[in-house]
Scaffold this motif. Structure first.
Motif, PDB file in Angstrom:
ATOM      1  N   GLY A  39       0.769  -1.234   0.000  1.00 16.48           N
ATOM      2  CA  GLY A  39       0.000   0.000   0.000  1.00 16.48           C
ATOM      3  C   GLY A  39       0.802   1.288   0.000  1.00 16.48           C
ATOM      4  N   PHE A  40       2.107   1.205  -0.020  1.00 11.14           N
ATOM      5  CA  PHE A  40       2.970   2.397  -0.023  1.00 11.14           C
ATOM      6  C   PHE A  40       3.371   2.712  -1.461  1.00 11.14           C
ATOM      7  N   LYS A  41       2.424   3.184  -2.231  1.00  8.66           N
ATOM      8  CA  LYS A  41       2.618   3.384  -3.667  1.00  8.66           C
ATOM      9  C   LYS A  41       3.563   4.530  -4.011  1.00  8.66           C
ATOM     10  N   ALA A  42       3.710   5.504  -3.107  1.00  7.89           N
ATOM     11  CA  ALA A  42       4.530   6.684  -3.402  1.00  7.89           C
ATOM     12  C   ALA A  42       6.000   6.502  -3.035  1.00  7.89           C
ATOM     13  N   GLU A  43       6.340   5.409  -2.384  1.00  6.29           N
ATOM     14  CA  GLU A  43       7.738   5.226  -1.965  1.00  6.29           C
ATOM     15  C   GLU A  43       8.634   4.960  -3.162  1.00  6.29           C
ATOM     16  N   THR A  44       9.801   5.601  -3.146  1.00  8.66           N
ATOM     17  CA  THR A  44      10.810   5.424  -4.179  1.00  8.66           C
ATOM     18  C   THR A  44      12.143   5.136  -3.497  1.00  8.66           C
ATOM     19  N   GLU A  45      13.105   4.774  -4.282  1.00  3.39           N
ATOM     20  CA  GLU A  45      14.451   4.570  -3.741  1.00  3.39           C
ATOM     21  C   GLU A  45      14.924   5.829  -3.023  1.00  3.39           C
ATOM     22  N   ASN A  46      14.687   6.998  -3.633  1.00  8.45           N
ATOM     23  CA  ASN A  46      15.127   8.261  -3.032  1.00  8.45           C
ATOM     24  C   ASN A  46      14.388   8.587  -1.744  1.00  8.45           C
ATOM     25  N   SER A  47      13.084   8.322  -1.701  1.00  6.51           N
ATOM     26  CA  SER A  47      12.330   8.634  -0.489  1.00  6.51           C
ATOM     27  C   SER A  47      12.753   7.728   0.665  1.00  6.51           C
ATOM     28  N   ILE A  48      13.044   6.480   0.345  1.00  4.65           N
ATOM     29  CA  ILE A  48      13.517   5.548   1.380  1.00  4.65           C
ATOM     30  C   ILE A  48      14.898   5.969   1.866  1.00  4.65           C
ATOM     31  N   THR A  49      15.765   6.334   0.944  1.00  3.43           N
ATOM     32  CA  THR A  49      17.099   6.808   1.313  1.00  3.43           C
ATOM     33  C   THR A  49      16.996   7.992   2.265  1.00  3.43           C
ATOM     34  N   ALA A  50      16.127   8.942   1.950  1.00  2.50           N
ATOM     35  CA  ALA A  50      15.966  10.131   2.785  1.00  2.50           C
ATOM     36  C   ALA A  50      15.441   9.771   4.176  1.00  2.50           C
ATOM     37  N   LYS A  51      14.446   8.911   4.228  1.00  2.00           N
ATOM     38  CA  LYS A  51      13.882   8.511   5.521  1.00  2.00           C
ATOM     39  C   LYS A  51      14.935   7.855   6.402  1.00  2.00           C
ATOM     40  N   LEU A  52      15.679   6.930   5.833  1.00  2.00           N
ATOM     41  CA  LEU A  52      16.663   6.206   6.637  1.00  2.00           C
ATOM     42  C   LEU A  52      17.866   7.074   6.980  1.00  2.00           C
ATOM     43  N   ARG A  54      17.734  10.428   7.553  1.00  2.62           N
ATOM     44  CA  ARG A  54      17.369  11.354   8.634  1.00  2.62           C
ATOM     45  C   ARG A  54      16.888  10.603   9.868  1.00  2.62           C
ATOM     46  N   GLY A  55      16.475   9.345   9.680  1.00  6.02           N
ATOM     47  CA  GLY A  55      16.093   8.521  10.821  1.00  6.02           C
ATOM     48  C   GLY A  55      14.689   8.751  11.329  1.00  6.02           C
ATOM     49  N   THR A  56      13.902   9.526  10.607  1.00  2.00           N
ATOM     50  CA  THR A  56      12.529   9.758  11.055  1.00  2.00           C
ATOM     51  C   THR A  56      11.564   9.224  10.007  1.00  2.00           C
ATOM     52  N   PHE A  57      10.637   8.423  10.492  1.00  2.00           N
ATOM     53  CA  PHE A  57       9.608   7.856   9.633  1.00  2.00           C
ATOM     54  C   PHE A  57       8.495   7.350  10.535  1.00  2.00           C
ATOM     55  N   PRO A  58       7.283   7.253   9.979  1.00  2.00           N
ATOM     56  CA  PRO A  58       6.167   6.786  10.801  1.00  2.00           C
ATOM     57  C   PRO A  58       6.295   5.296  11.143  1.00  2.00           C
ATOM     58  N   ALA A  59       5.642   4.920  12.209  1.00  2.00           N
ATOM     59  CA  ALA A  59       5.617   3.503  12.605  1.00  2.00           C
ATOM     60  C   ALA A  59       5.022   2.655  11.483  1.00  2.00           C
ATOM     61  N   THR A  60       4.070   3.211  10.740  1.00  2.00           N
ATOM     62  CA  THR A  60       3.466   2.457   9.646  1.00  2.00           C
ATOM     63  C   THR A  60       4.510   2.084   8.591  1.00  2.00           C
ATOM     64  N   PHE A  61       5.434   2.985   8.311  1.00  2.00           N
ATOM     65  CA  PHE A  61       6.519   2.691   7.366  1.00  2.00           C
ATOM     66  C   PHE A  61       7.402   1.581   7.927  1.00  2.00           C
ATOM     67  N   PHE A  62       7.750   1.680   9.204  1.00  2.00           N
ATOM     68  CA  PHE A  62       8.592   0.675   9.850  1.00  2.00           C
ATOM     69  C   PHE A  62       7.922  -0.700   9.779  1.00  2.00           C
ATOM     70  N   LEU A  63       6.643  -0.763  10.118  1.00  2.00           N
ATOM     71  CA  LEU A  63       5.924  -2.036  10.102  1.00  2.00           C
ATOM     72  C   LEU A  63       5.787  -2.585   8.685  1.00  2.00           C
ATOM     73  N   ALA A  64       5.537  -1.708   7.716  1.00  2.00           N
ATOM     74  CA  ALA A  64       5.440  -2.157   6.325  1.00  2.00           C
ATOM     75  C   ALA A  64       6.780  -2.700   5.832  1.00  2.00           C
ATOM     76  N   CYS A  65       7.871  -2.090   6.273  1.00  2.00           N
ATOM     77  CA  CYS A  65       9.199  -2.601   5.909  1.00  2.00           C
ATOM     78  C   CYS A  65       9.406  -3.997   6.479  1.00  2.00           C
ATOM     79  N   LEU A  66       8.995  -4.210   7.722  1.00  2.00           N
ATOM     80  CA  LEU A  66       9.109  -5.544   8.315  1.00  2.00           C
ATOM     81  C   LEU A  66       8.315  -6.557   7.495  1.00  2.00           C
ATOM     82  N   ALA A  67       7.106  -6.170   7.090  1.00  2.00           N
ATOM     83  CA  ALA A  67       6.277  -7.056   6.269  1.00  2.00           C
ATOM     84  C   ALA A  67       6.921  -7.290   4.907  1.00  2.00           C
ATOM     85  N   ALA A  68       7.451  -6.240   4.290  1.00  2.00           N
ATOM     86  CA  ALA A  68       8.079  -6.357   2.973  1.00  2.00           C
ATOM     87  C   ALA A  68       9.310  -7.253   3.012  1.00  2.00           C
ATOM     88  N   LEU A  69       9.996  -7.243   4.144  1.00  2.00           N
ATOM     89  CA  LEU A  69      11.179  -8.096   4.307  1.00  2.00           C
ATOM     90  C   LEU A  69      10.806  -9.489   4.822  1.00  2.00           C
TER      91      LEU A  69
END
Length: 79
Positions: A39-52, A54-69
């Protein structure tokens, strides 16, 4: 755990995700593709790079990453 600040939580969460991505041999570009299936249709390589970076991202992103992995869960001691 001894984590005393929001900044430290952020840094540790980002480091955890980076480590798991490396362990799973998943690039940021591949993660972006996988996140689209969660469901994270707007995420790109660049947006993920930026989030990681700066170290700030919503819990929903963190949980979706766990699911994606396809990780079963996380113990706080791992972060």
């Amino acid at each position: 755990m001894g984590i005393a600040s929001e900044e430290e939580w952020a840094a540790r969460a980002a480091a955890f995700l980076k480590h798991k991505l490396q362990d799973c041999e998943v690039t940021y570009a591949e993660l972006a593709k996988r996140l689209k299936k969660h469901g994270f249709k707007a995420e790109t390589e660049n947006s993920i790079t930026a989030k990681l970076k700066r170290g700030t991202f919503p819990a929903t992103f963190f949980l979706a990453c766990l699911a994606a992995l396809e990780l079963d869960g996380v113990a706080l001691e791992e972060i």
